[in-house]
Structures are given as structure tokens and as C-alpha cells.
Design an enzyme around this catalytic site. Structure first.
Site, PDB file in Angstrom:
ATOM      1  N   HIS A 205       1.085  -0.905  -0.279  1.00  0.00           N
ATOM      2  CA  HIS A 205      -0.013   0.360  -0.336  1.00  0.00           C
ATOM      3  C   HIS A 205       1.068   1.264  -0.140  1.00  0.00           C
ATOM      4  O   HIS A 205       1.919   1.744   0.985  1.00  0.00           O
ATOM      5  CB  HIS A 205      -1.038  -0.060   1.162  1.00  0.00           C
ATOM      6  CG  HIS A 205      -2.107  -0.660   1.540  1.00  0.00           C
ATOM      7  ND1 HIS A 205      -2.124  -2.545   1.320  1.00  0.00           N
ATOM      8  CD2 HIS A 205      -3.543  -0.606   1.726  1.00  0.00           C
ATOM      9  CE1 HIS A 205      -2.926  -2.895   1.397  1.00  0.00           C
ATOM     10  NE2 HIS A 205      -4.351  -1.815   1.234  1.00  0.00           N
ATOM     11  N   GLU A 208      -0.925   6.478  -0.436  1.00  0.00           N
ATOM     12  CA  GLU A 208      -2.625   6.052  -0.115  1.00  0.00           C
ATOM     13  C   GLU A 208      -3.047   7.725   0.171  1.00  0.00           C
ATOM     14  O   GLU A 208      -3.299   8.047   1.242  1.00  0.00           O
ATOM     15  CB  GLU A 208      -3.122   5.309   0.403  1.00  0.00           C
ATOM     16  CG  GLU A 208      -4.647   5.294   0.275  1.00  0.00           C
ATOM     17  CD  GLU A 208      -5.184   4.072   0.983  1.00  0.00           C
ATOM     18  OE1 GLU A 208      -6.344   4.445   1.075  1.00  0.00           O
ATOM     19  OE2 GLU A 208      -4.706   3.083   1.472  1.00  0.00           O
ATOM     20  N   ASN A 305     -11.954  -1.707  -0.616  1.00  0.00           N
ATOM     21  CA  ASN A 305     -12.928  -1.737   0.936  1.00  0.00           C
ATOM     22  C   ASN A 305     -14.387  -2.619   0.290  1.00  0.00           C
ATOM     23  O   ASN A 305     -14.629  -2.063  -0.043  1.00  0.00           O
ATOM     24  CB  ASN A 305     -12.660  -1.155   2.153  1.00  0.00           C
ATOM     25  CG  ASN A 305     -11.356  -0.791   2.078  1.00  0.00           C
ATOM     26  OD1 ASN A 305     -10.148  -0.189   1.512  1.00  0.00           O
ATOM     27  ND2 ASN A 305     -10.304  -1.535   3.672  1.00  0.00           N
TER      28      ASN A 305
END
Length: 398
Positions: A205, A208, A305
Site C-alpha cells: 500500500h 495513499e 474495501n
């Protein structure tokens, strides 16, 4: 079984189509036996290979009723999930994770990579549940996991070693959350050390947020090249790339292309989290998909998500994610980008079949009702027949 007069978009063709636009596809057993030009003039639908989910969080999903929606604040969402994680049990995790897999299966997904929150040196409860589900779902959805660990935890050499050792034992991918960390290059170097020592691929990740100073993606690309790292690197989000100057972003993408990094864009969560909430947002938070493609980097679109603090809506239908990505990032013609949920993620995940449709390929397919490119985003594009191992899904389910 014979499927007649279907469009097969060019990015999914693994055969020489010539001038033909419509095809008849014969299925024998669990394989595609033949593909021939159709004598019919009117399309009956669009044929895709089964979908590949490159980035999900099946340990967190379906918790929004408990934690609430963060409404645009990434770090509020992280804090809420950190608190909620203390109540997770094997039973509650299994219920949520199974629900996600059923949703993905019914939508036509054949492979799914999930990130599992791993915030301590010891393995999380979700890992044991995942390993059990991976066996139970074998032959339906091919499951992979990534350890999602705060990058700063790798400053503890013993903790990093323990995580990497357990990820290798469980057949996973080593990961980290990377965003404006102090000493970022040194800590990333430690992650690369562990990956090389234990023979692990990497999945980050990264960046972000909409901070122009967030350059984790560039650091990762530089390390891949400096280390001659060849075990595979995937980078999800890369939102900051969207707000950096064109020349800076171009340099980073050139480094990524040279390093063979695969980029995953997450339109639902990043459209929801990035940008101001006190007015209509003008920044989209979607990474530079089109500019990456111009340099030979074919990105993936993925779910991220579902119904948690990070994104309170959604499902595991990759066709819905694709539709949003097409609109948010101006991916047109839409036909040309169907590899973002099929071929590109299949390659990034190292699947045995790259998702190109050809004689001899697995008969794991979707037949969409859409008869043209302009129907892909809409009701006919979402209406589908899922074929797995040569049989419509309804037959398999019975």
C-alpha cells in the site's frame, strides 16, 4: 456447450481473430475447444474470462455498522479499525470472510488476493481462518494473501524476521503500508532484505493520499532496480502520483516501467477517501492509469474495501468497480480496458492462466448481456451468466 455470436474484446483474445467481430465458442468438458468466426450478424453478448481480484480486505469487510464511516479521513478509518480489531475472533472473521468469497464467486471471480492486517510481530487471527478457507475454496476461487504491516514495524529487525518467516510458511506475499515514513528508504530496504532472504514477492500500500511530497512509489521502484529484485512487486493506490507535476509523475512511471512494477488502482475507496468533504471534491485520488499504460504498464482495477470504515458501500462485483474506474479515469473505449480486471491482475498474481481466451484455455468465463462497447457500463453490462469448469454457475451451485 456452444456459445454463439459473442464479442470477445481484443485485450482478451489469445487467438488470431482476423477481420471477424463475432465468434462462436465451443466448450468441451472444462476447456474451450474451439473459437470460430460467427456466421451471425447480430451480437448476442460479450465474452470475458473469469475475473481476477488483485486487492481486497476480506478480514475488515462488513464492519461499517460497528465502526461507522470515516468520511474522507484515511487515518480516522485506520484508528477505528485498529480499535475494532481487538474484538475480532476466529468465528466473526470466518463469517465475514466467507460472505466476501460467496459474493465474489457469484459475481464471477476466479482468483482473489486479500491483504490481512498484521500489526504485531505475531500472526493475526485472520491468518488461520484464511488458510482454512483457502483449502475449502480450492477449485473455486484461488486465494492469495498479503501481510499488511505498518512500514515502521520493520525497523524492529526481530519483528520483521518473524513476520517474513510466517508469511513464507503460509505461502503468502510480504507487504507494508507506506506513506511519508521517516527513514523510508532504510525501512523499505529492510523489507526488500527480508523478501530476498525468504524468497517472497512484495505487495505495498503506497502513497495513499494527495500529498505531493509522498514519493514511496519512486523509492520502491529505485530499490527494485538497485537490488535487481525479480520476485515480483505490486503497488496499490499510488494516489499521490495524481497530484504531482506531470514531469515528476512521468519520471516515477518510467522508473516503475523499468522495474516491472504492477500498479493497482482502487477507485471506490480512493474516490471516497481522497479530497475535501466540506465541498464537492475536485481531486479524484485515482492514480495515473492512462499515463502508466502509455509506458507499457497495464494497471489493474480492484475492489479494496467493502462496507467498512474506509469505504462504507460496495460489493465484490468487479464489473461495478470496472464501471466506476472507466468513468473516473476516462478509460475509453471501455473494451480496451477490460484487461484491468482479467489479464493484467492474472499476470500480477502469477496465475497459471493469464486470462486470454483461446482454444484449450479453461472454460471459466462470463457471458455479459452487453452487445456492444457502449452497453458495458449499465444494466446489460452487469447482467451475466457465469461459467465455471464448463458449466453455468447455477448448475454448479445445485
Amino acid at each position: 456447450m456452444k456459445l454463439e455470436a459473442l464479442r470477445i474484446p481484443a485485450p482478451l483474445r489469445g487467438f488470431a481473430a482476423g477481420e471477424a467481430q463475432l465468434f462462436d465458442v465451443t466448450i468441451e468438458g472444462d476447456k474451450v475447444a474451439s473459437i470460430t468466426p460467427s456466421a451471425q450478424q447480430q451480437a448476442k453478448g460479450t465474452l470475458l474470462s473469469a475475473l481476477v481480484e488483485a486487492h481486497a480486505h476480506i478480514d475488515k469487510n462488513y464492519t461499517v455498522q460497528d465502526v461507522g464511516a470515516a468520511q474522507g479521513n484515511l487515518f480516522v478509518a485506520i484508528e477505528r479499525m485498529n480499535r475494532h480489531r481487538e474484538s475480532w475472533t476466529g468465528e466473526s472473521l470466518r463469517l465475514r470472510m466467507e460472505r466476501a468469497l460467496h459474493d465474489a464467486w457469484l459475481s464471477g471471480t476466479r482468483a482473489l488476493r486479500t491483504h490481512l492486517d498484521w500489526v504485531q510481530p505475531e500472526p493475526p487471527a485472520a491468518l488461520a481462518v484464511f488458510e482454512a478457507l483457502r483449502e475449502e475454496w480450492r477449485g473455486r476461487i484461488e486465494l492469495q494473501f498479503v501481510s499488511l504491516t505498518p512500514l515502521d514495524l520493520f525497523a524492529d529487525m526481530a519483528a520483521g524476521e518473524r513476520i517474513a518467516r510466517e508469511v513464507r510458511r503460509a505461502g503468502g506475499v510480504l507487504g507494508a503500508f507506506v506513506y511519508r515514513n521517516e527513514g523510508i528508504v532504510h525501512k523499505l530496504g529492510r523489507v526488500f532484505d527480508l523478501a530476498q532472504q525468504h524468497g517472497l514477492a512484495l505487495d505495498f500500500h503506497v502513497d495513499e493520499g494527495l500529498d505531493v511530497e509522498a514519493t514511496g512509489l519512486r523509492s520502491i521502484a529505485q530499490l527494485v532496480r538497485a537490488r535487481d529484485f525479480r520476485q515480483g512487486v505490486v503497488c496499490g493506490h499510488a494516489c499521490s502520483l495524481s497530484v504531482q507535476e506531470d514531469a515528476v509523475a512521468a519520471e516515477t512511471l518510467a522508473l516503475c516501467a523499468g522495474a516491472g512494477i504492477h500498479i493497482v488502482a482502487l477507485p471506490t475507496t480512493n474516490l471516497y477517501l481522497q479530497g475535501a468533504w466540506d465541498r464537492t471534491p475536485v481531486q479524484r485520488g485515482i492514480t495515473r492509469i492512462r499515463e502508466a499504460a502509455a509506458r507499457g504498464l497495464r494497471a489493474s482495477l480492484a475492489t479494496d474495501n467493502v462496507q467498512d470504515a474506509f469505504y462504507p458501500y460496495g460489493s465484490y462485483d468487479l464489473l461495478e468497480t470496472f464501471g466506476l474506474g472507466v468513468q473516473a479515469a476516462h478509460l475509453a473505449p471501455a473494451d480496451d480496458w477490460l484487461d484491468t480486471i482479467t489479464v493484467s491482475p492474472a499476470k500480477a498474481l502469477g496465475l497459471a492462466w493469464d486470462g486470454r481466451i483461446a482454444p484449450g484455455c479453461p472454460a471459466d468465463l462470463l457471458v455479459l448481456s452487453a452487445t456492444g462497447e457502449h452497453e458495458l457500463i449499465g444494466p446489460r453490462g452487469r447482467q451475466r451468466t457465469v461459467i465455471r469448469a464448463g458449466q453455468p454457475l447455477e448448475s454448479n451451485e445445485r
